[in-house]
Design a protein around this motif. Structure first.
Motif, PDB file in Angstrom:
ATOM      1  N   CYS A 116      27.275  43.640  39.264  1.00  0.00           N
ATOM      2  CA  CYS A 116      27.994  43.685  40.545  1.00  0.00           C
ATOM      3  C   CYS A 116      27.041  43.565  41.734  1.00  0.00           C
ATOM      4  CB  CYS A 116      28.826  44.955  40.653  1.00  0.00           C
ATOM      5  SG  CYS A 116      27.869  46.469  40.649  1.00  0.00           S
ATOM      6  N   LEU A 117      25.944  42.854  41.572  1.00  0.00           N
ATOM      7  CA  LEU A 117      24.962  42.743  42.653  1.00  0.00           C
ATOM      8  C   LEU A 117      25.512  41.972  43.840  1.00  0.00           C
ATOM      9  CD1 LEU A 117      22.032  43.227  43.582  1.00  0.00           C
ATOM     10  CD2 LEU A 117      21.435  41.067  42.493  1.00  0.00           C
ATOM     11  N   VAL A 118      26.176  40.866  43.577  1.00  0.00           N
ATOM     12  CA  VAL A 118      26.702  40.005  44.640  1.00  0.00           C
ATOM     13  C   VAL A 118      28.215  39.879  44.502  1.00  0.00           C
ATOM     14  CG1 VAL A 118      24.583  38.740  45.075  1.00  0.00           C
ATOM     15  CG2 VAL A 118      26.089  37.964  43.252  1.00  0.00           C
ATOM     16  N   GLY A 119      28.820  40.988  44.148  1.00  0.00           N
ATOM     17  CA  GLY A 119      30.234  41.026  43.846  1.00  0.00           C
ATOM     18  C   GLY A 119      30.424  41.272  42.367  1.00  0.00           C
ATOM     19  N   LEU A 120      31.575  41.784  42.014  1.00  0.00           N
ATOM     20  CA  LEU A 120      31.902  42.005  40.612  1.00  0.00           C
ATOM     21  C   LEU A 120      31.810  40.684  39.862  1.00  0.00           C
ATOM     22  CD1 LEU A 120      33.087  43.902  38.394  1.00  0.00           C
ATOM     23  CD2 LEU A 120      35.340  43.114  39.153  1.00  0.00           C
ATOM     24  N   LEU A 121      31.064  40.685  38.751  1.00  0.00           N
ATOM     25  CA  LEU A 121      30.852  39.452  38.011  1.00  0.00           C
ATOM     26  C   LEU A 121      32.015  39.252  37.035  1.00  0.00           C
ATOM     27  CD1 LEU A 121      27.452  38.100  36.873  1.00  0.00           C
ATOM     28  CD2 LEU A 121      29.412  37.849  35.363  1.00  0.00           C
ATOM     29  N   LYS A 123      35.952  36.673  36.792  1.00  0.00           N
ATOM     30  CA  LYS A 123      36.790  35.635  37.380  1.00  0.00           C
ATOM     31  C   LYS A 123      37.655  36.219  38.498  1.00  0.00           C
ATOM     32  CE  LYS A 123      40.220  32.128  36.054  1.00  0.00           C
ATOM     33  NZ  LYS A 123      39.477  30.995  36.663  1.00  0.00           N
ATOM     34  N   GLU A 124      37.723  35.490  39.613  1.00  0.00           N
ATOM     35  CA  GLU A 124      38.584  35.784  40.771  1.00  0.00           C
ATOM     36  C   GLU A 124      38.060  36.897  41.673  1.00  0.00           C
ATOM     37  OE1 GLU A 124      42.678  36.277  39.621  1.00  0.00           O
ATOM     38  OE2 GLU A 124      42.591  34.599  38.204  1.00  0.00           O
ATOM     39  N   ALA A 125      36.944  37.513  41.336  1.00  0.00           N
ATOM     40  CA  ALA A 125      36.380  38.536  42.221  1.00  0.00           C
ATOM     41  C   ALA A 125      35.743  37.882  43.438  1.00  0.00           C
ATOM     42  CB  ALA A 125      35.349  39.383  41.475  1.00  0.00           C
ATOM     43  N   THR A 126      35.564  38.652  44.496  1.00  0.00           N
ATOM     44  CA  THR A 126      34.947  38.146  45.718  1.00  0.00           C
ATOM     45  C   THR A 126      33.477  37.823  45.464  1.00  0.00           C
ATOM     46  OG1 THR A 126      36.415  39.613  46.964  1.00  0.00           O
ATOM     47  CG2 THR A 126      34.587  38.609  48.161  1.00  0.00           C
ATOM     48  N   LEU A 127      33.058  36.630  45.902  1.00  0.00           N
ATOM     49  CA  LEU A 127      31.685  36.168  45.714  1.00  0.00           C
ATOM     50  C   LEU A 127      30.903  36.450  46.992  1.00  0.00           C
ATOM     51  CD1 LEU A 127      32.570  32.769  44.006  1.00  0.00           C
ATOM     52  CD2 LEU A 127      31.766  34.842  42.878  1.00  0.00           C
ATOM     53  N   PHE A 128      30.241  37.588  47.019  1.00  0.00           N
ATOM     54  CA  PHE A 128      29.507  38.016  48.206  1.00  0.00           C
ATOM     55  C   PHE A 128      28.164  37.287  48.313  1.00  0.00           C
ATOM     56  CE2 PHE A 128      32.474  41.537  47.904  1.00  0.00           C
ATOM     57  CZ  PHE A 128      32.736  41.825  49.236  1.00  0.00           C
ATOM     58  N   PRO A 129      27.542  37.324  49.491  1.00  0.00           N
ATOM     59  CA  PRO A 129      26.198  36.749  49.657  1.00  0.00           C
ATOM     60  C   PRO A 129      25.152  37.493  48.848  1.00  0.00           C
ATOM     61  CG  PRO A 129      27.305  37.008  51.781  1.00  0.00           C
ATOM     62  CD  PRO A 129      28.124  37.756  50.780  1.00  0.00           C
ATOM     63  N   SER A 130      23.938  36.966  48.894  1.00  0.00           N
ATOM     64  CA  SER A 130      22.833  37.551  48.130  1.00  0.00           C
ATOM     65  C   SER A 130      22.284  38.789  48.832  1.00  0.00           C
ATOM     66  CB  SER A 130      21.717  36.525  47.963  1.00  0.00           C
ATOM     67  OG  SER A 130      20.977  36.407  49.170  1.00  0.00           O
ATOM     68  N   GLU A 180      17.338  38.270  44.366  1.00  0.00           N
ATOM     69  CA  GLU A 180      18.060  39.505  44.077  1.00  0.00           C
ATOM     70  C   GLU A 180      17.551  40.689  44.885  1.00  0.00           C
ATOM     71  OE1 GLU A 180      18.441  40.338  39.869  1.00  0.00           O
ATOM     72  OE2 GLU A 180      18.006  38.245  39.396  1.00  0.00           O
ATOM     73  N   THR A 181      16.465  40.511  45.623  1.00  0.00           N
ATOM     74  CA  THR A 181      15.820  41.635  46.300  1.00  0.00           C
ATOM     75  C   THR A 181      16.320  41.804  47.731  1.00  0.00           C
ATOM     76  OG1 THR A 181      13.939  40.488  47.321  1.00  0.00           O
ATOM     77  CG2 THR A 181      13.754  41.019  44.978  1.00  0.00           C
ATOM     78  N   PHE A 182      15.996  42.961  48.304  1.00  0.00           N
ATOM     79  CA  PHE A 182      16.253  43.221  49.721  1.00  0.00           C
ATOM     80  C   PHE A 182      15.045  42.858  50.583  1.00  0.00           C
ATOM     81  CE2 PHE A 182      19.219  46.486  47.850  1.00  0.00           C
ATOM     82  CZ  PHE A 182      20.398  45.970  48.372  1.00  0.00           C
ATOM     83  N   GLY A 183      14.016  42.232  49.998  1.00  0.00           N
ATOM     84  CA  GLY A 183      12.895  41.797  50.811  1.00  0.00           C
ATOM     85  C   GLY A 183      11.575  42.422  50.412  1.00  0.00           C
ATOM     86  N   GLU A 184      10.611  42.333  51.320  1.00  0.00           N
ATOM     87  CA  GLU A 184       9.228  42.681  50.986  1.00  0.00           C
ATOM     88  C   GLU A 184       8.754  44.004  51.570  1.00  0.00           C
ATOM     89  OE1 GLU A 184       6.527  40.289  54.302  1.00  0.00           O
ATOM     90  OE2 GLU A 184       7.496  39.144  52.705  1.00  0.00           O
TER      91      GLU A 184
END
Length: 792
Positions: A116-121, A123-130, A180-184
């Motif tokens: 569920c990193l970028v939305g529930l993995l 079918k039909e779930a919301t595809l959120f940004p990274s 997949e990260t929040f940055g550095e």
């Protein structure tokens, strides 16, 4: 008489003790692993067999139905494993749960987990940004809201544990999992991860968030997936453990997942020091430690630290593991490990008690089933949030004044990512994740940049040419095995080198007022794409022939606005200064096309700021802004550094920074002390806009080498033209701590430079504060968060 463990009025500890006393050894072992199944509503479930079996070296297993009679700890991705409608998937999961609850001796329900990193993995779930988009918004409250929306969708389909967030701190953007990260910045990663966990779990931890990959995964040798990590404990603690510590102590995270690599020759899945001493004993973590998929088997298959699955099982569970995922590859051998004295019955009971505690606490025994008529995915609110975080993460790197686009120009939309829905998604989005199994989901909920610009400006104003391909046919990538061997096939890159579409694109550009060139990469696991897990790179040049397309279009004489999407920053080989504008969109999800169109046309402001530096070249790697002074070499390597530094991003307007002042120039070194600094920021431009004001600290003299600067606070201010506001930053003295000679966190007195600016490379004001007193070890629950107040 009702058994104690079946009585919800009894304390959880009593229920656990009662149930544990009734269990056979085999029933206990069953709680210590998962099954990865293709579920069926009629109960004819079957095991999933493909890539993962090759990966983990799985041998033939006994009949599934017989093993299910013993129960099971978890079910792996019941809806995320294959293409199934949410309703059918929930019905099938309920059928399996019914078998476990009503048709086994003890009736112990299973937990279900999903990605569920970028939305529930599913079918039909919301595809959120990274996550790079999440963090680029520099808005922790927005990240929490997104995670809460993801959690709501997960709960709706019966998910009890989500395998997110990723707390790896980016160090080398060649690494495929950078997306997949929040940055550095470790502290910023910790802030964002903490809020993500709080949003996903809710106040009662009714859905377990999973912190991964514990720990240091992103600092792998050569930025290669699974490669060893070379680092000492002090740097590990200050940089890579910090976000995990924050999420455990501040957000009560419910689960942790070890990583695949080894640190100083110690594989993470058998590291008792990190899994037990640090995580449980020092930090007080009380949740479940779950294996990364196949990670226990890799102890003998890849690392070579055990002779086989029984020894691997003993190593992992003795070190602190609770549940093997995704299957029972090594858990099947726990009886053998127990028989030979490799693991004790006491240890098994401790582990099973933790697992049962979570199941009771989650209410699974009272409510094991999901209402298949109450599934709610793709709500108006989740789509709104997906669009908001995508829009607010758009980061403008270059602009010669062409943006925002005005007066309805004739636009040529060109590029391989302009009309490809998958180009806006991350590797752990459902449609992209399916590629490794050679399945295809069309992702109809995704709006591409071409579609959004046509909708915004009108069909007549927007023409299209693809220009080139990145990968012409998406399919499963490389087999998952490590190392080099003459008897293993050499992998050929799937990236296209076809230049035949470029002339048509140049012709279109010449007949247009402006070109919007959409370039970047394609997420895909294990080399089915150009970024993502197992899709590492040796170059930061745009994949394929995109650079040739860019140069041809710039040569046409028509202004070129570049929109870059993907999971890492790429360079334009010096063309950054020749394009009319450069917008970094990362992987903006299903609403990403609208977000891009809104910023290009001026309907929205580019509010994003970089959370990973955009290095000058691959030769600068590993690169991160908070490096040591001598990281660039002596003399400084010409290729070292970033063209666009951490924290960078342009706005439609400009801002002036006033004098930075301190409430006190001398501060006591005690746990209650705080550094308070403030300054005035004024919008000196002609349009309204916002600025992310960033505060960095440098320790001028310490007992150990320290970074050149470290982010300690930030705040966003929205201002009308000529409007100004005062920003007040409050930083607990505890946040000046680092890991000392003895491996313990320490705060040393001395002089610290406080720097405030628009990015790590654009410092506007500096002052010094003097910390007075003795050397101090902060308390276990040390103060980890700063504050920024915007005053009128």
């Amino acid at each position: 008489m009702t058994a104690i463990y079946k009585d919800p009025a009894r304390p959880v500890a009593e229920r656990v003790a009662d149930l544990l006393a009734r269990m056979t050894a085999e029933e206990k072992f069953a709680q210590m692993h998962a099954f990865w199944l293709i579920l069926s509503p009629d109960g004819q479930h079957r095991e999933r067999t493909d890539l993962s079996d090759t990966f983990a070296g799985v041998s033939e297993q006994a009949a599934l139905q017989e093993r299910l009679k013993l129960g099971v700890g978890q079910i792996t991705r019941p809806l995320g494993t294959h293409i199934v409608s949410p309703r059918d998937g929930v019905r099938a999961a309920n059928r399996l749960q019914k078998t476990l609850v009503e048709e086994t001796r003890l009736g112990i329900p299973a937990m279900f987990h999903e990605e569920c990193l970028v939305g529930l993995l599913c079918k039909e779930a919301t595809l959120f940004p990274s996550p790079l988009n999440y963090a680029s918004s520099w808005d922790p409250s927005l990240v929490e809201a997104v995670a809460a929306a993801i959690g709501a969708e997960a709960r709706a389909v019966g998910c009890h544990q989500g395998l997110a967030p990723v707390l790896d701190v980016s160090r080398d953007v060649r690494w495929g999992r950078t997306e997949e990260t929040f940055g550095e910045d470790p502290w910023l990663v910790g802030v964002m991860a903490t809020r993500y966990v709080q949003g996903l779990q809710g106040p009662d931890r009714s859905l377990l968030a999973t912190l991964k990959h514990y720990v240091g995964h992103s600092f792998s040798e050569g930025a290669r997936n699974h490669a060893p990590v070379h680092i000492g404990f002090r740097e590990l603690n200050d940089t890579f453990l910090l976000p995990f510590e924050m999420a455990v102590k501040l957000a009560n995270a419910g689960s942790v997942m070890p990583a695949y690599h080894d640190i100083d020759n110690q594989p993470a899945h058998s590291d008792a020091f990190l899994l037990t001493e640090v995580l449980r004993e020092r930090w007080g973590f009380d949740g479940l430690i779950v294996a990364d998929y196949g990670g226990v088997s890799l102890l003998h298959q890849h690392h070579g630290v055990s002779a086989g699955p029984a020894e691997s099982a003993a190593l992992a569970w003795n070190a602190g593991l609770d549940i093997e995922l995704p299957k029972d590859d090594c858990a099947r051998h726990l009886g053998e490990a127990l028989e030979y004295g490799l693991i004790s019955q006491e240890k098994v009971d401790q582990i099973v008690a933790r697992i049962l505690t979570e199941k009771f606490r989650l209410g699974l025994f009272e409510q094991p089933y999901v209402d298949e008529n109450a599934i709610a995915l793709q709500s108006d609110e989740s789509r709104r949030l997906a669009r908001e975080v995508a829009t607010r993460s758009m980061t403008l790197l270059e602009n010669n004044g062409i943006l925002p686009l005005r007066n309805r120009p004739r636009i040529a939309v060109i590029g391989p990512t302009a009309d490809d829905p998958l180009a806006l998604l991350s590797g752990y989005s459902f449609p992209v994740h399916l590629i490794i199994s050679d399945w295809l989901d069309q992702a109809p909920q995704v709006t591409t940049p071409l579609q959004a610009l046509r909708e915004t400006l009108g069909e007549a104003q927007v023409s299209y040419a693809k220009g080139c391909h990145i990968i012409e046919q998406r399919m499963a990538g490389a087999p998952v095995f490590p190392g080099e061997s003459a008897d293993k096939p050499q992998q050929q890159s799937p990236v296209s080198l076809d230049t035949s579409l470029i002339p048509q694109a140049v012709t279109l550009a010449k007949s247009s007022d402006v070109v919007v060139l959409c370039v970047g990469d394609l997420a895909g696991l294990f080399q089915s794409g150009t970024v993502g897990e197992g899709s590492d790179t040796d170059s930061l040049a745009l994949p394929g022939v995109q650079q040739q397309l860019l140069e041809a279009l710039v040569g046409s004489g028509t202004p070129v606005v570049v929109v870059m999407t993907g999971g890492r920053p790429y360079h334009l080989n010096g063309y950054e200064g020749r394009v009319a504008a450069l917008l970094m969109a990362w992987a903006p999800g299903q609403e990403g096309g609208y977000a891009i169109a809104d910023v290009l046309t001026g309907a929205a402001e580019p509010q994003g700021r970089l959370v990973v530096s955009a290095p000058k070249s691959a030769g600068a790697m590993p690169y991160y802004y908070n490096h040591k002074l001598k990281s660039g070499g002596t003399p400084l390597a010409f290729h070292f550094g970033a063209r666009y530094p951490f924290g960078y991003g342009k706005s439609w307007t400009t801002f002036d920074y006033g004098e930075l002042t301190l409430a006190a120039e001398r501060v006591a070194n005690d746990e209650a002390s705080e550094i308070v600094a403030q300054l005035t920021v004024r919008n000196s431009g002609s349009v309204a806009g916002s600025e992310v004001v960033q505060l960095y600290v440098r320790d001028e003299l310490a007992s150990l080498a320290r970074p050149v600067m470290e982010l300690k606070a930030f705040g966003r201010v929205h201002l009308a033209p000529d409007e100004q506001a005062v920003l007040r930053f409050t930083i607990p003295v505890d946040m000046l701590s680092f890991t000392g000679q003895d491996g313990e966190r320490v705060v040393e007195p001395g002089t610290f430079e406080i720097m405030v600016g628009a990015s790590s490379g654009d410092i506007r004001q500096r002052v010094r504060v003097h910390l007075e007193g003795d050397i101090r070890h902060p308390a276990s629950r040390w103060r980890m968060l700063s504050r920024c107040e915007v005053l009128a």
